[in-house]
Design a protein around this motif. Structure first.
Motif, PDB file in Angstrom:
ATOM      1  N   ASP A  93       0.846  -1.195   0.000  1.00  0.00           N
ATOM      2  CA  ASP A  93       0.000   0.000   0.000  1.00  0.00           C
ATOM      3  C   ASP A  93       0.883   1.247   0.000  1.00  0.00           C
ATOM      4  O   ASP A  93       2.113   1.156   0.015  1.00  0.00           O
ATOM      5  N   VAL A  94       0.276   2.414  -0.020  1.00  0.00           N
ATOM      6  CA  VAL A  94       1.016   3.671  -0.129  1.00  0.00           C
ATOM      7  C   VAL A  94       2.029   3.825   1.003  1.00  0.00           C
ATOM      8  O   VAL A  94       3.193   4.162   0.778  1.00  0.00           O
ATOM      9  N   ARG A 125       6.087   3.801   0.604  1.00  0.00           N
ATOM     10  CA  ARG A 125       6.842   4.986   1.027  1.00  0.00           C
ATOM     11  C   ARG A 125       7.953   4.587   2.004  1.00  0.00           C
ATOM     12  O   ARG A 125       9.093   5.055   1.881  1.00  0.00           O
ATOM     13  N   CYS A 161      10.119  13.182 -12.476  1.00  0.00           N
ATOM     14  CA  CYS A 161       8.683  13.123 -12.195  1.00  0.00           C
ATOM     15  C   CYS A 161       8.249  14.349 -11.407  1.00  0.00           C
ATOM     16  O   CYS A 161       9.029  14.912 -10.633  1.00  0.00           O
ATOM     17  N   ASN A 196       4.577  15.962  -9.399  1.00  0.00           N
ATOM     18  CA  ASN A 196       3.196  15.812  -8.967  1.00  0.00           C
ATOM     19  C   ASN A 196       2.318  16.771  -9.755  1.00  0.00           C
ATOM     20  O   ASN A 196       2.634  17.953  -9.897  1.00  0.00           O
ATOM     21  N   VAL A 232       1.432  11.034 -18.189  1.00  0.00           N
ATOM     22  CA  VAL A 232       0.722  11.110 -16.918  1.00  0.00           C
ATOM     23  C   VAL A 232       0.488   9.689 -16.415  1.00  0.00           C
ATOM     24  O   VAL A 232      -0.054   8.836 -17.125  1.00  0.00           O
ATOM     25  N   VAL A 233       0.943   9.459 -15.182  1.00  0.00           N
ATOM     26  CA  VAL A 233       0.783   8.162 -14.524  1.00  0.00           C
ATOM     27  C   VAL A 233       0.299   8.440 -13.104  1.00  0.00           C
ATOM     28  O   VAL A 233       1.044   9.000 -12.294  1.00  0.00           O
ATOM     29  N   GLY A 234      -0.930   8.072 -12.814  1.00  0.00           N
ATOM     30  CA  GLY A 234      -1.479   8.339 -11.488  1.00  0.00           C
ATOM     31  C   GLY A 234      -1.505   9.823 -11.212  1.00  0.00           C
ATOM     32  O   GLY A 234      -1.990  10.616 -12.021  1.00  0.00           O
ATOM     33  N   ASP A 235      -0.943  10.232 -10.067  1.00  0.00           N
ATOM     34  CA  ASP A 235      -0.954  11.639  -9.680  1.00  0.00           C
ATOM     35  C   ASP A 235       0.310  12.389 -10.096  1.00  0.00           C
ATOM     36  O   ASP A 235       0.552  13.505  -9.658  1.00  0.00           O
ATOM     37  N   HIS A 236       1.141  11.769 -10.942  1.00  0.00           N
ATOM     38  CA  HIS A 236       2.387  12.386 -11.394  1.00  0.00           C
ATOM     39  C   HIS A 236       2.494  12.386 -12.916  1.00  0.00           C
ATOM     40  O   HIS A 236       1.804  11.629 -13.584  1.00  0.00           O
TER      41      HIS A 236
END
Length: 177
Positions: free
Chosen positions: A12-13, A17, A58, A60, A131-135
């Motif tokens: 998960d996130v 991280r 990358c 955001n 663009v991939v996800g939020d980045h």
């Protein structure tokens, strides 16, 4: 001893991280021309290809820098020297004028802001944005570069700035501090 497979967890996130904090990254600042100019600290800079030469970083999509980077034809990528953690922190801080004193910079090719005293810089032509996800992954072709013959890179590891343990105290490093 490497961890056993019994130590697995869902990716998960938060777990991802925590895992990525174990990877040391070079610290770069990417700048682009604008009114006003923009820039941000990135630890995602890497070489993608040598033939043709392509690099990537990358950003955001929610960053205040993204609207300018989304239109920019050229960017400057600066590899920070050990001792430039304050410069890295300045460009990682939102809501401030990152180009105000004490930041030292000058207009360079294509009106790009070029930061003084960095270990190296590249002027790159943006060739694609994915663009991939939020980045967004920005792919760029280096056109010009400059690098110091001495110095060691600023690293980011486990949530803090660091340097190489065996890095000598060079003139470039002392000047950059």
């Amino acid at each position: 001893m490497p961890p056993s497979t019994d130590d697995t967890t869902d990716a998960d996130v938060d777990a991802l991280r925590r895992l990525l904090r174990h990877q040391a990254s070079t610290v770069t600042v990417v700048t682009a021309a604008g009114a006003p100019p923009v820039g941000f600290t990135a630890t995602s800079f890497t070489s993608v290809s040598l033939a043709p030469p392509i690099v990537s970083f990358c950003l955001n999509l929610g960053s205040s820098t993204w609207p300018t980077l989304a239109r920019a034809r050229h960017v400057a990528v600066h590899l920070l020297a050990h001792g430039q953690h304050e410069l890295a922190q300045t460009f990682a801080t939102s809501g401030i004028d990152r180009f105000a004193a004490p930041t030292r910079w000058r207009p360079g090719p294509n009106k790009l802001p070029i930061l003084d005293g960095t270990l190296a810089w590249l002027v790159c032509r943006v060739v694609d944005r994915v663009v991939v996800g939020d980045h967004a992954v920005v792919l760029a072709e280096p056109e010009l570069l400059r690098h110091a013959d001495v110095g060691s890179p600023l690293l980011y590891h486990r949530g803090r700035y660091a340097g190489l343990a065996d890095a000598p105290d060079t003139p470039a490093r002392r000047a950059a501090a």
